[in-house]
Design an enzyme around this catalytic site. Structure first.
Site, PDB file in Angstrom:
ATOM      1  N   ASP A  74       0.855  -1.182   0.000  1.00 15.57           N
ATOM      2  CA  ASP A  74       0.000   0.000   0.000  1.00 15.57           C
ATOM      3  C   ASP A  74       0.902   1.246   0.000  1.00 15.57           C
ATOM      4  O   ASP A  74       2.120   1.167   0.178  1.00 15.57           O
ATOM      5  CB  ASP A  74      -0.975  -0.008   1.189  1.00 15.57           C
ATOM      6  N   GLU A 103     -10.979   6.505   4.228  1.00 15.38           N
ATOM      7  CA  GLU A 103      -9.950   5.965   5.123  1.00 15.38           C
ATOM      8  C   GLU A 103     -10.084   6.489   6.556  1.00 15.38           C
ATOM      9  O   GLU A 103     -11.177   6.734   7.047  1.00 15.38           O
ATOM     10  CB  GLU A 103      -8.556   6.214   4.533  1.00 15.38           C
TER      11      GLU A 103
HETATM   12  C1  BGC Z   1      -3.293  10.110  -1.691  1.00 16.41           C
HETATM   13  C2  BGC Z   1      -4.162   8.900  -1.764  1.00 16.41           C
HETATM   14  C3  BGC Z   1      -3.670   7.945  -0.780  1.00 16.41           C
HETATM   15  C4  BGC Z   1      -3.539   8.582   0.593  1.00 16.41           C
HETATM   16  C5  BGC Z   1      -2.874   7.636   1.526  1.00 16.41           C
HETATM   17  C6  BGC Z   1      -3.299  10.678  -0.310  1.00 16.41           C
HETATM   18  O1  BGC Z   1      -2.500  11.817  -0.254  1.00 16.41           O
HETATM   19  O2  BGC Z   1      -3.758  11.058  -2.555  1.00 16.41           O
HETATM   20  O3  BGC Z   1      -4.142   8.295  -3.027  1.00 16.41           O
HETATM   21  O4  BGC Z   1      -4.541   6.878  -0.745  1.00 16.41           O
HETATM   22  O5  BGC Z   1      -2.796   9.746   0.566  1.00 16.41           O
HETATM   23  O6  BGC Z   1      -2.841   8.081   2.836  1.00 16.41           O
HETATM   24  C1  BGC Z   2      -5.277   3.034   0.276  1.00 20.66           C
HETATM   25  C2  BGC Z   2      -5.443   2.049  -0.846  1.00 20.66           C
HETATM   26  C3  BGC Z   2      -5.305   2.754  -2.164  1.00 20.66           C
HETATM   27  C4  BGC Z   2      -3.992   3.506  -2.233  1.00 20.66           C
HETATM   28  C5  BGC Z   2      -3.788   4.254  -3.524  1.00 20.66           C
HETATM   29  C6  BGC Z   2      -4.059   3.905   0.107  1.00 20.66           C
HETATM   30  O1  BGC Z   2      -4.059   4.924   1.038  1.00 20.66           O
HETATM   31  O2  BGC Z   2      -5.220   2.341   1.509  1.00 20.66           O
HETATM   32  O3  BGC Z   2      -6.676   1.407  -0.741  1.00 20.66           O
HETATM   33  O4  BGC Z   2      -5.425   1.824  -3.208  1.00 20.66           O
HETATM   34  O5  BGC Z   2      -3.938   4.432  -1.171  1.00 20.66           O
HETATM   35  O6  BGC Z   2      -4.573   5.376  -3.612  1.00 20.66           O
END
Ligand code: BGC
Ligand code: BGC
Length: 625
Positions: free
Chosen positions: A320, A512
């Site tokens: 991830d 998230e």
């Molecule tokens: C990104 C997301 C990612 C997330 C992870 C964001 O800044 O744009 O794609 O999933 O950070 O914490």
């Molecule tokens: C998320 C994932 C996601 C990745 C890319 C992460 O923060 O947990 O589910 O695919 O970002 O955006």
């Protein structure tokens, strides 16, 4: 004393001759066209042979590059070519583009850099198309997984994924980080809506999303590589055990026996592997099976022994986003541990120079075996061959007008309608006839973004929403053109002379950890404005309350008494018409609860099968009309 070099000088001359002769023999023995036309370029050969041939030709630097995935906007200059970067992604913070052609042009530009290398290995480009290609304005956006779980129809889930795949590949993207096969066991988790439900059996059935995304043939211009995520235990974390203060459940620790982990959380991954899923993303969370927490990214038992060994998964294990960095404060140790645990590609996503250099140093130092590297690169190249990228590295936007087409939207509408769960229907208020005079209120009635939720045009989603679609209000107007409609979002317009009130309450979008109940603005309770609207409208007339949310919300016992009909509408996506259809009997209510709906947030975690299970609405509830 003569130096060893000088001492052997006499031997060197014949040795040089032998070497020169060997090179000459090699040139004669190996067919002349082999370099200009190597085996890996021959589409008639089996993929395994092409991979083996290519792997043989690669330097360790080229292999390390293949294992690297970078956020597209973090790439400096010619790094794709110079470092041989194998994959790019659009993270939620990377720029979006307006049309399939714009996306394709951007990705093709990067592809050109990848092809302009010694071996010309194409890039694989990924993003989170988790309920439609919601990064592309005008795309069809389906209900989030929780709604598809409520619909409980594996075939519908598969068709939705097929459409998402087509609308994604046409924009030049080869890989989606979906489906989340997470089994949510505590709805306070901000990712509850990414889960199909709390029952591993239901979630496993929805692994049809994998075949929907990947199709029969990955190289088809309507297929994308799927990702089962997050491996494993992400939905099983315990409240308050995370080391970070504000993330309560997300990225936390699941404390359960190995048998329970397997029964609850591993099962859907088995289904995904059986369905041929091409990649698996590792979870940020940790599992404590009794000997203390181990980060999933560091867990060689679960990744190598269980997933790759026991389950026989032969695709790409992807980390991830910055997940590897979390293993240790010592970056070399993080990289070594993750790769040795069995991670094949690292979503770095920013400091790719540091990642590649560290990986190379660790290999050089013998801390990571070359067999492990070859296994990782073999898996990555295999998917690139299967996707047809060596033959067709560039996007094909010929079918761009299928994006958001009426046929696709009809399936999203069908999915939204099938996901509606009727929880209460006093006096058989629903379905309405469409001839009533209606009073419509609530923060979700006319707000596309609240229907879409997170992962829609932005990581966290937005209240305004993105792209095209119909709001619930517009859906009602379409489904019941004969109805006389008064709309007052906060119910400030006088509530007189109306037959029925419809209050569409909503959560604001989140994704998230930000959505963890208690972490910030999201608490799984009605907002003050929505609560007041319900009280005003339901106090004055027969009323239906429609809840747009990623999870059960606390309504309150008194308020529930005043409500005649209650509908869980989840995050239905771009087609508000789908919410209106069963409301007016265009389709029946058939959805059932994919998660337990407790009376109070503080009753969480509560799941079907618990001892003394007595929630407000049990798992599987749903009045059928
Ligand atoms: C990104 C997301 C990612 C997330 C992870 C964001 O800044 O744009 O794609 O999933 O950070 O914490
Ligand atoms: C998320 C994932 C996601 C990745 C890319 C992460 O923060 O947990 O589910 O695919 O970002 O955006």
């Amino acid at each position: 004393m003569a130096s060893p070099l000088r001492r052997h000088a006499k031997l060197w001359i014949p040795l040089a001759f032998i070497a020169a002769a060997a090179v000459a023999v090699w040139f004669v023995a190996v067919p002349a066209e082999s370099d200009g036309d190597p085996d890996y370029r021959d589409p008639t050969l089996p993929v395994a042979e092409r991979v083996a041939d290519l792997l043989d030709r690669m330097t360790i630097e080229e292999k390390a590059g293949q294992m690297t995935q970078v956020a597209v906007d973090a790439v400096q200059g010619d790094a794709v070519a110079e470092r041989g970067i194998g994959s790019l992604l659009n993270g939620g913070s990377d720029a979006l583009h307006d049309t399939p052609e714009d996306w394709a042009a951007m990705i093709d530009g990067r592809q050109e850099q990848a092809l302009d290398t010694r071996l010309g290995i194409p890039l694989i480009y990924g993003l989170d198309a988790v309920h439609g290609n919601a990064s592309l304005p005008g795309a069809t956006i389906f209900p989030h997984n929780i709604g598809l779980g409520a619909a409980g129809d594996p075939d519908l889930t598969e068709r939705a994924a097929q459409i998402t795949a087509a609308e994604t590949r046409v924009a030049g993207v080869h890989w989606t980080f979906s489906p989340c096969l997470c089994v949510v066991r505590d709805s306070r988790w901000g990712r509850t809506y990414e889960s199909f439900g709390e029952d591993p059996e239901l979630v496993s059935q929805m692994a049809t999303a994998v075949t929907g995304y990947q199709g029969e043939d990955l190289s088809a211009d309507t297929s994308v590589l799927a990702t089962a995520k997050h491996y494993v235990g992400d939905g099983g974390t315990a409240y308050g055990t995370s080391e970070t203060e504000d993330y309560l459940l997300d990225q936390g620790v699941a404390e359960l026996s190995e048998a329970e982990l397997r029964r609850l959380h591993l099962a859907p991954f088995e289904a995904a592997v059986d369905a041929g899923v091409g990649s698996v993303m590792v979870s940020y969370s940790s599992n404590d099976l009794g000997d203390g927490p181990i980060k999933a990214h560091a867990d060689s038992y679960l990744i190598t022994d269980v997933l790759k060994g026991e389950l026989g998964f032969d695709g790409i294990v992807l980390s991830d986003w910055q997940g590897v960095d979390q293993i240790s404060l010592d970056y070399a140790e993080s990289v070594r541990t993750a790769i040795n645990a069995g991670i094949d590609m690292v979503m770095v996503p920013f400091e790719y120079e540091r990642f590649i250099d560290t990986l190379l140093d660790e290999v050089e130092a013998g801390h990571i075996g070359t067999d492990r590297i070859d296994d990782a690169v073999d898996r990555i190249l295999t998917k690139k061959f299967e996707l047809g990228l060596f033959e067709d590295p560039y996007a094909d936007t010929g079918n761009a007008d299928l994006v958001g087409s009426p046929e696709h939207r009809a399936v999203a509408r069908e999915a939204a309608a099938a996901s509606q769960v009727l929880l209460q229907n006093d006096g058989d208020l629903l379905p309405l006839t469409g001839e009533e005079s209606l009073y419509i209120a609530g923060s979700g009635a006319d707000a596309l973004g609240r229907q879409l939720g997170g992962w829609s045009g932005a990581w966290q989603g937005t209240v305004e929403g993105v792209g095209e679609g119909t709001t619930v209000l517009e859906g009602i107007q379409e489904a019941a053109p004969g109805a006389d409609v008064e709309f007052s979002e906060d119910a400030s317009a006088p509530v007189v002379d109306r037959d029925v009130g419809i209050v569409v309450v909503a959560e604001d979008p989140y994704a998230e950890g930000v959505g963890d109940a208690g972490a910030g603005d999201h608490d799984m309770r009605l907002s003050g404005v929505d609560a007041a609207a319900v009280d005003t409208v339901c106090g004055a007339m027969d009323c239906a309350v429609i809840v747009l949310s990623g999870r059960p919300i606390e309504i309150g016992a008194d308020r529930l008494d005043a409500i005649d009909a209650l509908v869980a509408a989840w995050l239905p996506g771009s087609e508000g018409t789908g919410v209106a259809d069963p409301l007016f009997g265009v389709t029946p209510y058939t959805g059932t609860l994919p998660v337990t709906w407790p009376a109070r947030v503080s009753d969480e975690p509560v799941n079907v099968g618990d001892p003394d299970y007595d929630p407000l609405f049990a798992y599987g509830s749903g009045i059928q009309t």
